[in-house]
Design a protein around this motif. Structure first.
Motif, short mmCIF file in Angstrom:
data_model
loop_
_atom_site.label_atom_id
_atom_site.label_comp_id
_atom_site.label_asym_id
_atom_site.label_seq_id
_atom_site.Cartn_x
_atom_site.Cartn_y
_atom_site.Cartn_z
N ARG A 1 0.84 -1.21 0.00
CA ARG A 1 0.00 0.00 0.00
C ARG A 1 0.87 1.25 0.00
O ARG A 1 0.65 2.18 -0.78
N ASP A 2 1.87 1.27 0.87
CA ASP A 2 2.73 2.45 0.97
C ASP A 2 3.55 2.67 -0.30
O ASP A 2 3.78 3.82 -0.70
N GLN A 3 3.99 1.60 -0.95
CA GLN A 3 4.74 1.75 -2.20
C GLN A 3 3.87 2.34 -3.30
O GLN A 3 4.33 3.20 -4.05
N VAL A 4 2.62 1.91 -3.38
CA VAL A 4 1.70 2.46 -4.38
C VAL A 4 1.48 3.94 -4.11
O VAL A 4 1.55 4.78 -5.02
N ARG A 5 1.23 4.27 -2.87
CA ARG A 5 0.98 5.66 -2.51
C ARG A 5 2.21 6.53 -2.79
O ARG A 5 2.09 7.63 -3.32
N THR A 6 3.38 6.02 -2.43
CA THR A 6 4.61 6.76 -2.68
C THR A 6 4.83 6.95 -4.17
O THR A 6 5.30 8.02 -4.60
N PHE A 7 4.49 5.96 -4.97
CA PHE A 7 4.61 6.07 -6.42
C PHE A 7 3.79 7.26 -6.93
O PHE A 7 4.29 8.08 -7.72
N PHE A 8 2.54 7.38 -6.50
CA PHE A 8 1.70 8.49 -6.98
C PHE A 8 2.22 9.84 -6.46
O PHE A 8 2.27 10.82 -7.20
N ILE A 9 2.60 9.88 -5.20
CA ILE A 9 3.13 11.12 -4.62
C ILE A 9 4.40 11.55 -5.36
O ILE A 9 4.57 12.73 -5.72
N GLU A 10 5.30 10.59 -5.60
CA GLU A 10 6.56 10.91 -6.27
C GLU A 10 6.34 11.26 -7.74
O GLU A 10 6.99 12.17 -8.27
N SER A 11 5.40 10.60 -8.40
CA SER A 11 5.09 10.95 -9.80
C SER A 11 4.60 12.38 -9.89
O SER A 11 5.00 13.14 -10.78
N TRP A 12 3.74 12.76 -8.95
CA TRP A 12 3.20 14.12 -8.95
C TRP A 12 4.28 15.15 -8.63
O TRP A 12 4.36 16.21 -9.24
N ARG A 13 5.15 14.82 -7.68
CA ARG A 13 6.25 15.72 -7.33
C ARG A 13 7.16 15.93 -8.54
O ARG A 13 7.52 17.07 -8.87
N LYS A 14 7.52 14.84 -9.22
CA LYS A 14 8.40 14.94 -10.39
C LYS A 14 7.73 15.73 -11.51
O LYS A 14 8.39 16.53 -12.18
N TYR A 15 6.44 15.52 -11.71
CA TYR A 15 5.72 16.26 -12.74
C TYR A 15 5.78 17.76 -12.44
O TYR A 15 6.09 18.57 -13.32
N ARG A 16 5.47 18.12 -11.19
CA ARG A 16 5.47 19.55 -10.80
C ARG A 16 6.86 20.16 -10.90
O ARG A 16 7.01 21.34 -11.22
N ALA A 17 7.90 19.36 -10.62
CA ALA A 17 9.28 19.85 -10.68
C ALA A 17 9.84 19.80 -12.11
O ALA A 17 11.00 20.15 -12.33
N LYS A 18 9.01 19.35 -13.05
CA LYS A 18 9.41 19.24 -14.47
C LYS A 18 10.62 18.32 -14.64
O LYS A 18 11.49 18.55 -15.49
N GLU A 19 10.66 17.25 -13.82
CA GLU A 19 11.70 16.25 -13.94
C GLU A 19 11.28 15.20 -14.97
O GLU A 19 10.11 15.11 -15.34
N VAL A 20 12.24 14.44 -15.42
CA VAL A 20 11.97 13.37 -16.39
C VAL A 20 11.12 12.30 -15.70
O VAL A 20 11.43 11.86 -14.58
N LEU A 21 10.05 11.89 -16.39
CA LEU A 21 9.15 10.87 -15.86
C LEU A 21 9.33 9.57 -16.63
O LEU A 21 9.56 9.59 -17.84
#
Length: 141
Positions: A6-26
């Motif tokens: 559960r925590d890995q899934v949640r962290t994946f979404f949180i980190e994907s959103w953080r990277k998107y907002r920071a304009k990092e490579v996804l």
């Protein structure tokens, strides 16, 4: 087979959103996740809080679990990309034609997936792919 916690899934979404907002490579999967998050502005603030990984969302209190919702969306995107179960893509396209937009059609499919998973759990059986596609087709009418 990949079986994240559960925590890995949640962290994946949180980190994907953080990277998107920071304009990092996804990664391709992070790109899909960020596109889904963009469709759900009501979840964006929650995903900006790393502490939300441990938060509980109680259906008894009328709360929708945003991580579950996004995970189901992600599963559907994968199913559509490979047309699995067979016929899902065509059923989805019929649903999309009925609604006139992709997001509402995705929510129809999401409801059908939820019903299919509920039936499988209740019957202690594998999900019935044909019944799932039939449900989506009924929504397309």
């Amino acid at each position: 087979m990949f079986n994240p916690s559960r925590d890995q899934v949640r962290t994946f979404f949180i980190e994907s959103w953080r990277k998107y907002r920071a304009k990092e490579v996804l990664t391709p999967l992070e790109h899909i996740a960020s596109d889904l998050i963009l469709l759900h502005p009501e979840y964006q603030t929650l995903l900006e809080d790393p502490d939300s990984v441990t938060r509980d969302f109680s259906p008894d209190e009328g709360q929708i679990n945003p991580f579950l919702h996004l995970s189901l969306h992600l599963a559907i995107e994968e199913q559509l990309s490979i047309d699995q179960p067979p016929g899902l893509r065509a059923a989805f396209e019929a649903c999309q034609n009925r609604h006139g937009n992709r997001h509402d059609a995705l929510h129809d499919v999401l409801e059908c997936l939820g019903e299919t998973m509920f039936d499988a759990q209740r019957n202690r059986a594998q999900p019935d792919g044909a019944a799932y596609v039939s449900r989506v087709l009924r929504r397309a009418r």
